[in-house]
Design a protein around this motif. Structure first.
Motif, PDB file in Angstrom:
ATOM      1  N   PHE A  69      -0.252  -7.520   8.965  1.00 18.34           N
ATOM      2  CA  PHE A  69      -0.909  -6.286   8.555  1.00 18.34           C
ATOM      3  C   PHE A  69      -1.837  -5.787   9.649  1.00 18.34           C
ATOM      4  CE2 PHE A  69      -0.200  -8.979   4.892  1.00 18.34           C
ATOM      5  CZ  PHE A  69       0.464  -8.140   4.024  1.00 18.34           C
ATOM      6  N   THR A  70      -1.973  -4.462   9.740  1.00 16.62           N
ATOM      7  CA  THR A  70      -3.011  -3.896  10.597  1.00 16.62           C
ATOM      8  C   THR A  70      -4.320  -3.959   9.814  1.00 16.62           C
ATOM      9  OG1 THR A  70      -2.759  -1.640   9.775  1.00 16.62           O
ATOM     10  CG2 THR A  70      -1.393  -2.275  11.682  1.00 16.62           C
ATOM     11  N   VAL A  71      -5.417  -3.774  10.483  1.00 16.37           N
ATOM     12  CA  VAL A  71      -6.719  -3.764   9.817  1.00 16.37           C
ATOM     13  C   VAL A  71      -6.780  -2.610   8.818  1.00 16.37           C
ATOM     14  CG1 VAL A  71      -9.209  -3.511  10.153  1.00 16.37           C
ATOM     15  CG2 VAL A  71      -7.889  -4.934  11.714  1.00 16.37           C
ATOM     16  N   ALA A  72      -6.215  -1.461   9.191  1.00 12.37           N
ATOM     17  CA  ALA A  72      -6.223  -0.304   8.292  1.00 12.37           C
ATOM     18  C   ALA A  72      -5.414  -0.577   7.029  1.00 12.37           C
ATOM     19  CB  ALA A  72      -5.676   0.925   9.007  1.00 12.37           C
ATOM     20  N   GLU A  73      -4.250  -1.200   7.173  1.00 11.92           N
ATOM     21  CA  GLU A  73      -3.437  -1.540   6.003  1.00 11.92           C
ATOM     22  C   GLU A  73      -4.180  -2.502   5.088  1.00 11.92           C
ATOM     23  OE1 GLU A  73       1.047  -1.241   7.899  1.00 11.92           O
ATOM     24  OE2 GLU A  73      -0.054  -3.124   8.084  1.00 11.92           O
ATOM     25  N   ALA A  74      -4.815  -3.490   5.694  1.00  5.86           N
ATOM     26  CA  ALA A  74      -5.573  -4.461   4.909  1.00  5.86           C
ATOM     27  C   ALA A  74      -6.718  -3.782   4.173  1.00  5.86           C
ATOM     28  CB  ALA A  74      -6.106  -5.571   5.817  1.00  5.86           C
ATOM     29  N   HIS A  75      -7.408  -2.892   4.847  1.00  5.77           N
ATOM     30  CA  HIS A  75      -8.530  -2.176   4.242  1.00  5.77           C
ATOM     31  C   HIS A  75      -8.052  -1.382   3.020  1.00  5.77           C
ATOM     32  CE1 HIS A  75     -12.478  -0.328   4.167  1.00  5.77           C
ATOM     33  NE2 HIS A  75     -11.901   0.856   4.082  1.00  5.77           N
ATOM     34  N   THR A  76      -6.928  -0.715   3.147  1.00  8.60           N
ATOM     35  CA  THR A  76      -6.368   0.073   2.044  1.00  8.60           C
ATOM     36  C   THR A  76      -5.992  -0.822   0.870  1.00  8.60           C
ATOM     37  OG1 THR A  76      -5.543   1.732   3.581  1.00  8.60           O
ATOM     38  CG2 THR A  76      -4.500   1.657   1.413  1.00  8.60           C
ATOM     39  N   LYS A  77      -5.334  -1.947   1.142  1.00  9.36           N
ATOM     40  CA  LYS A  77      -4.934  -2.861   0.070  1.00  9.36           C
ATOM     41  C   LYS A  77      -6.150  -3.429  -0.650  1.00  9.36           C
ATOM     42  CE  LYS A  77      -1.324  -5.471   0.010  1.00  9.36           C
ATOM     43  NZ  LYS A  77      -0.441  -4.780  -0.908  1.00  9.36           N
ATOM     44  N   ILE A  78      -7.202  -3.739   0.091  1.00  3.57           N
ATOM     45  CA  ILE A  78      -8.417  -4.282  -0.519  1.00  3.57           C
ATOM     46  C   ILE A  78      -9.063  -3.235  -1.417  1.00  3.57           C
ATOM     47  CG2 ILE A  78     -10.763  -5.077  -0.024  1.00  3.57           C
ATOM     48  CD1 ILE A  78      -9.499  -6.364   2.549  1.00  3.57           C
ATOM     49  N   GLU A  79      -9.139  -1.993  -0.948  1.00  2.00           N
ATOM     50  CA  GLU A  79      -9.715  -0.923  -1.771  1.00  2.00           C
ATOM     51  C   GLU A  79      -8.928  -0.746  -3.064  1.00  2.00           C
ATOM     52  OE1 GLU A  79      -9.880   2.605   0.638  1.00  2.00           O
ATOM     53  OE2 GLU A  79     -11.936   2.178   1.242  1.00  2.00           O
ATOM     54  N   GLN A  80      -7.604  -0.750  -2.979  1.00  2.00           N
ATOM     55  CA  GLN A  80      -6.766  -0.616  -4.171  1.00  2.00           C
ATOM     56  C   GLN A  80      -6.993  -1.785  -5.126  1.00  2.00           C
ATOM     57  OE1 GLN A  80      -2.885  -0.349  -2.382  1.00  2.00           O
ATOM     58  NE2 GLN A  80      -3.025   1.868  -2.094  1.00  2.00           N
ATOM     59  N   PHE A  81      -7.092  -2.976  -4.584  1.00  3.80           N
ATOM     60  CA  PHE A  81      -7.309  -4.162  -5.395  1.00  3.80           C
ATOM     61  C   PHE A  81      -8.656  -4.097  -6.114  1.00  3.80           C
ATOM     62  CE2 PHE A  81      -8.968  -8.558  -5.689  1.00  3.80           C
ATOM     63  CZ  PHE A  81      -7.999  -9.098  -6.525  1.00  3.80           C
TER      64      PHE A  81
END
Length: 72
Positions: A54-66
Protein backbone atom coordinates in the motif's frame (compact mmCIF):
# COMPACT_ATOMS: atom_id res chain seq x y z
CA UNK A 1 12.52 3.99 5.43
CA UNK A 2 11.72 7.49 6.57
CA UNK A 3 8.27 8.96 6.86
CA UNK A 4 7.19 12.47 7.58
CA UNK A 5 3.69 13.49 8.48
CA UNK A 6 2.97 16.77 6.81
CA UNK A 7 -0.63 17.93 6.68
CA UNK A 8 0.20 20.10 3.63
CA UNK A 9 1.74 17.29 1.60
CA UNK A 10 -0.02 15.89 -1.47
CA UNK A 11 -0.63 12.67 0.45
CA UNK A 12 -3.19 14.37 2.65
CA UNK A 13 -4.67 16.35 -0.21
CA UNK A 14 -5.49 13.10 -2.02
CA UNK A 15 -3.15 13.94 -4.88
CA UNK A 16 -0.69 11.05 -4.56
CA UNK A 17 -1.22 8.87 -7.60
CA UNK A 18 1.70 6.49 -7.31
CA UNK A 19 4.55 6.51 -4.95
CA UNK A 20 6.36 3.89 -2.96
CA UNK A 21 4.36 0.93 -1.67
CA UNK A 22 4.92 -0.61 1.75
CA UNK A 23 4.03 -3.85 3.49
CA UNK A 24 1.51 -3.78 6.27
CA UNK A 25 4.30 -4.54 8.75
CA UNK A 26 6.28 -1.49 7.61
CA UNK A 27 3.21 0.73 7.97
CA UNK A 28 2.45 -0.70 11.43
CA UNK A 29 5.96 0.20 12.59
CA UNK A 30 5.22 3.85 11.78
CA UNK A 31 1.49 3.94 12.57
CA UNK A 32 1.60 6.65 15.23
CA UNK A 33 3.78 9.22 13.45
CA UNK A 34 2.09 8.68 10.08
CA UNK A 35 -1.56 8.17 10.97
CA UNK A 36 -1.85 9.08 14.67
CA UNK A 37 -3.23 5.62 15.47
CA UNK A 38 -1.91 2.51 17.19
CA UNK A 39 -0.80 -0.61 15.30
CA UNK A 40 -4.01 -2.36 16.32
CA UNK A 41 -6.07 0.08 14.25
CA UNK A 42 -4.07 -0.80 11.15
CA UNK A 43 -4.56 -4.49 11.91
CA UNK A 44 -8.33 -3.95 11.94
CA UNK A 45 -8.43 -1.70 8.89
CA UNK A 46 -6.35 -4.13 6.84
CA UNK A 47 -7.83 -7.39 8.08
CA UNK A 48 -7.47 -10.01 5.34
CA UNK A 49 -5.05 -7.90 3.28
CA UNK A 50 -1.75 -8.76 4.96
CA UNK A 51 0.02 -9.82 1.76
CA UNK A 52 -0.63 -6.65 -0.24
CA UNK A 53 1.43 -3.47 -0.61
CA UNK A 54 0.00 0.00 0.00
CA UNK A 55 1.00 3.61 -0.50
CA UNK A 56 0.78 5.89 2.52
CA UNK A 57 -2.21 7.64 0.92
CA UNK A 58 -4.05 4.35 0.39
CA UNK A 59 -3.38 3.35 3.97
CA UNK A 60 -4.59 6.71 5.24
CA UNK A 61 -7.85 6.34 3.29
CA UNK A 62 -8.45 2.79 4.55
CA UNK A 63 -7.83 3.86 8.15
CA UNK A 64 -10.28 6.77 7.84
CA UNK A 65 -12.95 4.44 6.41
CA UNK A 66 -12.33 1.93 9.18
CA UNK A 67 -12.58 4.58 11.90
CA UNK A 68 -15.85 5.94 10.46
CA UNK A 69 -17.47 2.53 9.91
CA UNK A 70 -20.78 2.04 11.65
CA UNK A 71 -20.77 -0.67 14.31
CA UNK A 72 -23.95 -2.68 14.72
Amino acid sequence: MTFEKNENSPIYAGQEVGGPRYTLEELKEHAEPLFSVKEEVLAGAFFGEQDKLFTVAEAHTKIEQFMKAKVD
